[in-house]
Scaffold this motif. Structure first.
Motif, PDB file in Angstrom:
ATOM      1  N   ASP A 184      11.866  19.881  19.941  1.00 42.26           N
ATOM      2  CA  ASP A 184      10.488  20.000  20.930  1.00 42.26           C
ATOM      3  C   ASP A 184      10.505  17.943  21.208  1.00 42.26           C
ATOM      4  O   ASP A 184       9.711  17.698  19.810  1.00 42.26           O
ATOM      5  CB  ASP A 184       9.176  20.521  20.594  1.00 42.26           C
ATOM      6  CG  ASP A 184       9.577  21.870  20.546  1.00 42.26           C
ATOM      7  OD1 ASP A 184      11.262  22.383  21.459  1.00 42.26           O
ATOM      8  OD2 ASP A 184       8.918  23.101  19.818  1.00 42.26           O
ATOM      9  N   GLN A 220       9.527  14.461  23.195  1.00 43.72           N
ATOM     10  CA  GLN A 220       8.686  13.482  23.987  1.00 43.72           C
ATOM     11  C   GLN A 220       9.699  12.183  23.929  1.00 43.72           C
ATOM     12  O   GLN A 220      10.188  11.442  22.791  1.00 43.72           O
ATOM     13  CB  GLN A 220       7.824  13.178  23.600  1.00 43.72           C
ATOM     14  CG  GLN A 220       6.785  14.831  23.583  1.00 43.72           C
ATOM     15  CD  GLN A 220       6.392  14.818  25.010  1.00 43.72           C
ATOM     16  OE1 GLN A 220       6.203  13.829  25.914  1.00 43.72           O
ATOM     17  NE2 GLN A 220       5.091  16.047  24.566  1.00 43.72           N
ATOM     18  N   GLU A 221       9.927  11.697  25.451  1.00 44.08           N
ATOM     19  CA  GLU A 221      10.634  10.934  25.790  1.00 44.08           C
ATOM     20  C   GLU A 221      10.173   9.986  26.889  1.00 44.08           C
ATOM     21  O   GLU A 221      10.742  10.347  28.287  1.00 44.08           O
ATOM     22  CB  GLU A 221      12.318  10.875  26.002  1.00 44.08           C
ATOM     23  CG  GLU A 221      13.034  10.948  24.971  1.00 44.08           C
ATOM     24  CD  GLU A 221      14.608  11.447  25.340  1.00 44.08           C
ATOM     25  OE1 GLU A 221      15.029  11.006  26.455  1.00 44.08           O
ATOM     26  OE2 GLU A 221      15.078  12.753  24.762  1.00 44.08           O
ATOM     27  N   ASP A 222       9.313   9.289  26.817  1.00 35.56           N
ATOM     28  CA  ASP A 222       8.869   8.315  28.002  1.00 35.56           C
ATOM     29  C   ASP A 222       8.931   9.079  28.887  1.00 35.56           C
ATOM     30  O   ASP A 222       9.407   9.058  30.064  1.00 35.56           O
ATOM     31  CB  ASP A 222       9.546   6.965  28.793  1.00 35.56           C
ATOM     32  CG  ASP A 222       9.996   6.727  27.044  1.00 35.56           C
ATOM     33  OD1 ASP A 222       8.860   6.050  26.074  1.00 35.56           O
ATOM     34  OD2 ASP A 222      11.382   6.341  26.635  1.00 35.56           O
ATOM     35  N   TRP A 224       9.051  12.381  29.726  1.00 37.00           N
ATOM     36  CA  TRP A 224       9.688  13.143  29.545  1.00 37.00           C
ATOM     37  C   TRP A 224      10.033  14.335  28.299  1.00 37.00           C
ATOM     38  O   TRP A 224       9.365  14.185  27.616  1.00 37.00           O
ATOM     39  CB  TRP A 224      12.008  12.558  29.528  1.00 37.00           C
ATOM     40  CG  TRP A 224      11.755  12.371  31.066  1.00 37.00           C
ATOM     41  CD1 TRP A 224      11.856  11.167  31.072  1.00 37.00           C
ATOM     42  CD2 TRP A 224      12.816  13.241  32.464  1.00 37.00           C
ATOM     43  NE1 TRP A 224      12.927  11.186  32.708  1.00 37.00           N
ATOM     44  CE2 TRP A 224      13.048  12.102  33.375  1.00 37.00           C
ATOM     45  CE3 TRP A 224      12.678  14.157  32.443  1.00 37.00           C
ATOM     46  CZ2 TRP A 224      13.542  12.299  34.081  1.00 37.00           C
ATOM     47  CZ3 TRP A 224      13.465  14.791  33.449  1.00 37.00           C
ATOM     48  CH2 TRP A 224      14.203  13.668  34.491  1.00 37.00           C
ATOM     49  N   ARG A 225       9.862  15.540  28.798  1.00 39.55           N
ATOM     50  CA  ARG A 225       9.980  17.003  27.754  1.00 39.55           C
ATOM     51  C   ARG A 225      11.489  16.675  27.363  1.00 39.55           C
ATOM     52  O   ARG A 225      11.653  18.243  28.845  1.00 39.55           O
ATOM     53  CB  ARG A 225       8.686  17.859  27.694  1.00 39.55           C
ATOM     54  CG  ARG A 225       7.449  16.886  27.781  1.00 39.55           C
ATOM     55  CD  ARG A 225       6.120  18.067  27.890  1.00 39.55           C
ATOM     56  NE  ARG A 225       5.038  17.852  27.722  1.00 39.55           N
ATOM     57  CZ  ARG A 225       3.989  18.532  27.614  1.00 39.55           C
ATOM     58  NH1 ARG A 225       4.002  19.806  27.724  1.00 39.55           N
ATOM     59  NH2 ARG A 225       2.696  18.030  27.050  1.00 39.55           N
ATOM     60  N   TRP A 269      15.733  18.513  30.002  1.00 36.09           N
ATOM     61  CA  TRP A 269      14.740  17.572  29.590  1.00 36.09           C
ATOM     62  C   TRP A 269      13.949  17.934  31.276  1.00 36.09           C
ATOM     63  O   TRP A 269      14.845  18.371  32.068  1.00 36.09           O
ATOM     64  CB  TRP A 269      15.256  16.179  29.967  1.00 36.09           C
ATOM     65  CG  TRP A 269      15.706  15.470  28.718  1.00 36.09           C
ATOM     66  CD1 TRP A 269      15.418  14.453  28.241  1.00 36.09           C
ATOM     67  CD2 TRP A 269      17.187  15.957  28.060  1.00 36.09           C
ATOM     68  NE1 TRP A 269      15.805  13.778  26.781  1.00 36.09           N
ATOM     69  CE2 TRP A 269      17.187  15.180  26.419  1.00 36.09           C
ATOM     70  CE3 TRP A 269      17.834  16.592  28.022  1.00 36.09           C
ATOM     71  CZ2 TRP A 269      17.935  14.664  26.221  1.00 36.09           C
ATOM     72  CZ3 TRP A 269      18.633  16.635  27.045  1.00 36.09           C
ATOM     73  CH2 TRP A 269      18.915  15.803  26.446  1.00 36.09           C
ATOM     74  N   ARG A 301      10.438  16.631  33.823  1.00 34.49           N
ATOM     75  CA  ARG A 301       9.169  16.160  34.223  1.00 34.49           C
ATOM     76  C   ARG A 301       8.814  16.980  35.303  1.00 34.49           C
ATOM     77  O   ARG A 301       9.788  16.305  36.218  1.00 34.49           O
ATOM     78  CB  ARG A 301       9.917  14.092  33.979  1.00 34.49           C
ATOM     79  CG  ARG A 301       8.804  13.521  34.745  1.00 34.49           C
ATOM     80  CD  ARG A 301       9.387  12.318  33.711  1.00 34.49           C
ATOM     81  NE  ARG A 301       8.393  11.349  34.440  1.00 34.49           N
ATOM     82  CZ  ARG A 301       8.849   9.912  34.175  1.00 34.49           C
ATOM     83  NH1 ARG A 301       9.909   9.508  33.958  1.00 34.49           N
ATOM     84  NH2 ARG A 301       7.284   9.185  34.206  1.00 34.49           N
ATOM     85  N   SER A 324      11.467  10.090  14.650  1.00 31.19           N
ATOM     86  CA  SER A 324      10.883   8.953  16.284  1.00 31.19           C
ATOM     87  C   SER A 324      11.711   7.787  15.793  1.00 31.19           C
ATOM     88  O   SER A 324      11.902   7.603  14.957  1.00 31.19           O
ATOM     89  CB  SER A 324       9.717   8.537  15.678  1.00 31.19           C
ATOM     90  OG  SER A 324       9.048   8.185  14.927  1.00 31.19           O
ATOM     91  N   TRP A 370      11.310   8.052  21.526  1.00 33.83           N
ATOM     92  CA  TRP A 370      11.134   8.682  21.300  1.00 33.83           C
ATOM     93  C   TRP A 370      11.331   9.438  20.293  1.00 33.83           C
ATOM     94  O   TRP A 370      10.451   8.997  19.179  1.00 33.83           O
ATOM     95  CB  TRP A 370      12.910   9.864  21.478  1.00 33.83           C
ATOM     96  CG  TRP A 370      13.592   9.122  20.703  1.00 33.83           C
ATOM     97  CD1 TRP A 370      14.018   7.944  19.921  1.00 33.83           C
ATOM     98  CD2 TRP A 370      13.572  10.504  19.230  1.00 33.83           C
ATOM     99  NE1 TRP A 370      15.188   7.896  18.688  1.00 33.83           N
ATOM    100  CE2 TRP A 370      14.481   9.490  18.015  1.00 33.83           C
ATOM    101  CE3 TRP A 370      14.122  11.390  18.345  1.00 33.83           C
ATOM    102  CZ2 TRP A 370      14.595   9.892  17.218  1.00 33.83           C
ATOM    103  CZ3 TRP A 370      14.152  11.933  17.928  1.00 33.83           C
ATOM    104  CH2 TRP A 370      15.181  11.243  17.137  1.00 33.83           C
TER     105      TRP A 370
END
Length: 230
Positions: free
Chosen positions: A141, A143-145, A147-148, A164, A166, A212, A224
């Motif tokens: 799971d 997280q990117e800036d 986005w999930r 992804w 958002r 990370s 991320w």
């Protein structure tokens, strides 16, 4: 044409990619086929995953900018010789592979010939999950800036399918290949539906449940983090 075709022989007048060699059915299965083969063919990467204890494998090929290819493979061995039938290819391009197992007993290399084209190939035979595979979990799971994402593992391979999301944006899908060495993580994101392929680098937490780092893409990049679900 290729010296790799020995010791298998073909009936005269039938294309070699369309027929099982006459004496391959008598071959002794002397090589431990393992659980999975990690394969390189030109610019394509593939994972062949074994069906139980049989000599039948399910294959998936991926390459940046190309649609994934799937096929069913049947692997025969005799001594250190290997013969592989690739059939039911989703792109319609069926093939026969021949090769030799290396002295280490875990690598294979040779040539293939297909309905369309052919060339060289190589593989690493994975016989056990190993520490890396155990740490890959079932799902990441991410997280990117803003986005999930959910990265879902394909069987016991190191290939994942990612999606992804958002708010206000169209979903993105891609294929990811994850490598773990020690506490270092490397991820290749390819076949992105938005055309934006990426490379991720990072580190695992001490408990192995989180990762990370940073990523760079054809367009942009950032940070991320992920929770690994087992």
């Amino acid at each position: 044409m290729y010296n790799y075709w020995y010791p298998f022989s073909y009936p005269v007048g039938i294309p070699s990619y369309e027929v099982l060699p006459a004496n391959v059915v008598l071959a002794q299965q002397q090589v431990d086929l393992g659980r999975r083969w990690i394969v390189q063919e030109g610019g394509w990467q593939a994972v062949w995953t074994r069906r139980g204890n049989s000599n039948v494998f399910d294959g998936r090929w991926s390459m940046a900018g190309q649609r994934d290819i799937t096929a069913v493979l049947t692997i025969y061995t005799s001594g250190n010789f290997v013969f592989v039938e690739r059939r039911n290819s989703s792109d319609g391009n069926n093939c026969n592979y021949t090769g030799r197992v290396g002295r280490d007993g875990r690598t294979v290399s040779g040539q293939n010939i297909c309905n369309r084209g052919g060339g060289s190939w190589s593989a690493v035979i994975v016989r056990r999950g190993g520490q890396q595979q155990d740490r890959l979990g079932r799902r990441w799971d991410v997280q990117e800036d803003g986005w999930r994402a959910v990265w879902t593992r394909r069987g016991n391979s190191n290939v994942f399918d990612g999606r992804w999301t958002r708010q206000g944006q169209r979903d993105i899908t891609a294929v990811l290949t994850i490598y773990i060495q020690g506490s270092n993580v490397r991820v290749e994101r390819r076949n992105s539906s938005d055309g934006n392929n990426c490379n991720y680098t990072g580190t695992l937490s001490q408990n192995g449940r989180n990762a990370s780092g940073r990523y760079t893409c054809d367009r942009g990049g950032g940070s991320w983090n992920a929770t690994i679900v087992r």
